[in-house]
Scaffold this motif. Structure first.
Motif, short mmCIF file in Angstrom:
data_model
loop_
_atom_site.label_atom_id
_atom_site.label_comp_id
_atom_site.label_asym_id
_atom_site.label_seq_id
_atom_site.Cartn_x
_atom_site.Cartn_y
_atom_site.Cartn_z
N TYR A 81 0.83 -1.21 0.00
CA TYR A 81 0.00 0.00 0.00
C TYR A 81 0.86 1.26 0.00
CZ TYR A 81 -3.98 -3.02 1.32
OH TYR A 81 -4.96 -3.98 1.37
N LYS A 130 0.84 4.18 -2.87
CA LYS A 130 0.55 5.59 -2.59
C LYS A 130 1.60 6.48 -3.25
CE LYS A 130 -0.29 8.83 1.21
NZ LYS A 130 -0.32 9.02 2.68
N ALA A 171 -3.34 -1.69 -6.01
CA ALA A 171 -2.55 -2.68 -5.27
C ALA A 171 -3.17 -4.05 -5.50
CB ALA A 171 -2.53 -2.34 -3.79
N ARG A 177 -6.55 -2.72 -3.22
CA ARG A 177 -6.89 -1.33 -2.89
C ARG A 177 -6.59 -0.45 -4.10
NH1 ARG A 177 -4.70 1.43 2.55
NH2 ARG A 177 -6.07 -0.22 3.40
#
Length: 405
Positions: free
Chosen positions: A192, A196, A212, A230
């Motif tokens: 994650y 980002k 992800a 995600r």
């Protein structure tokens, strides 16, 4: 007091849009071709399911009639005489055929700009982008760097990823930068974190999402993606239906990947699930919790990710039948003045060449015990769905679309 539920059947298209030819998708028809394939007996040989496509509950809401309205042809084992509800066809005005465009427009906000895309070359990512990504993450390098199917590239490079610690980075014809990494060997939180960073670097390029893609297993034969996906997404350019309902003091339940697609904006309650059964359970759970004027939106991603992209026709047919078999549970949980809409964001015809989305029109199937059956025609924008829900919930009209209720 009314509530509204949207079940978004990800990629369940019903025939090529008027501009499908410019995307190479003229003649695509996700549900129609699945129905033809099943009726021809080809699915029998796969050992997964047998016989014609059997989706009586969606058909009663107008699925067959919507496909006939969209394409002029009624698929096998579907009816053009719905037994209840309102039915029609949605036509997208946003450019492209990706997930954010369809979802945002459904929520009342067509995409006003061109998405950025990566070229179909190998390597595909700009060298300066990858250099900055490696500098900021401290990674020794990346694997992949190409257009690829997620399950295929994980099988191809997963063992090397475990051995080297380098994540698998790939894209598709959509506006995405995807990063696959092993949940335990690489670490979910670490995945994650680097996603980002990648999002911060790709946002100026108008890349819609960094995704992800965690997986487990130890060998190419045992690798399996998990439900801990995600999406890091660009936020919609103006308030969506979710924002408008939350601003009015009402609940907004985002189920599945909905919250990620809208960058969390307007979401008051977030529920996650993996697979159609869990997502159905979460939708029923939200209905139990939902107060007056609540809005519930669930993305059933498996149609797209597990069957459309993999060109798995019998799997797609079985998934449609599974969804259809559970549909009466939602209807039974509805109040007299609740509104249910089944729709989609694009197509992903599993009989079509390639592994990408198809530019298609989508079904709009509407049910409420308080509504009389009717045909709503071919709607000129998905935004009509959002404006219809807004009217149902008593919200002021938005800037795009018109209610069909």
């Amino acid at each position: 007091m009314p509530r509204a539920i949207v079940c978004l059947l990800d990629s369940v298209g019903i025939g090529g849009a008027p501009d499908a030819a410019s995307y190479g998708d003229e003649g695509s028809n996700t549900v129609g071709h699945i129905a033809e394939w099943a009726a021809a007996g080809k699915a029998d040989r796969e050992g997964l399911r047998t016989g014609p496509l059997h989706v009586p509950n969606m058909d009663a809401m107008g699925l067959g009639a919507a496909i006939k309205l969209s394409t002029g042809t009624l698929p096998p084992n579907l009816s053009d005489t719905p037994k209840g509800g309102r039915f029609g066809v949605g036509r997208e005005v946003s450019r492209g055929k990706d997930t954010p465009s369809g979802h945002w427009e459904i929520a009342g906000v067509p995409v006003p700009f061109e998405w950025g895309y990566f070229p179909q070359t190998e390597p595909t990512f700009p060298p300066d982008l990858i250099a900055e990504f490696l500098k900021r993450t401290g990674l020794p390098g990346i694997l992949g760097d190409k257009h690829a199917s997620g399950t295929t590239v994980i099988a191809e490079l997963g063992e090397e990823h475990i051995r080297t610690g380098m994540p698998i980075c790939y894209t598709s014809i959509d506006s995405v930068f995807q990063i696959a990494a092993h949940e335990s060997h690489f670490g979910l939180d670490r995945l994650y974190e680097i996603c980002k960073i990648a999002f911060e670097l790709t946002e100026p390029l108008k890349i819609g999402r960094v995704i992800a893609r965690p997986f487990i297993g130890e060998t190419a034969e045992t690798f399996k993606r998990t439900g801990n996906r995600r999406d890091f997404a660009i936020a919609p350019p103006e308030p969506t239906l979710l924002d408008r309902n939350a601003a009015a003091g009402n609940q907004v339940f985002a189920i599945g990947k909905i919250s990620d697609i809208y960058a969390g904006s307007g979401v008051t309650h977030k529920l996650k699930g993996t697979g159609i059964p869990q997502l159905f359970d979460c939708t029923l759970e939200a209905l139990e919790m939902a107060g007056d004027r609540a809005f519930i939106m669930t993305n059933f991603v498996d149609f797209d990710s597990e069957y459309g992209h993999r060109r798995d026709v019998p799997g797609y047919a079985a998934a449609l039948e599974l969804f259809d078999a559970r549909l009466p549970e939602i209807i039974a949980a509805m109040r007299h003045d609740d509104l249910l809409i089944l729709t989609a964001d694009h197509g992903n015809d599993p009989t079509w060449p390639g592994t990408d989305h198809t530019r298609e029109q989508v079904p709009i199937l509407v049910f409420s015990p308080a509504l009389l059956p009717a045909e709503i025609g071919i709607r000129p924008t998905f935004a009509d769905i959002g404006e219809s829900i807004a009217a149902w919930l008593g919200l002021a009209p938005g800037r795009h679309g018109k209610s069909f209720l």
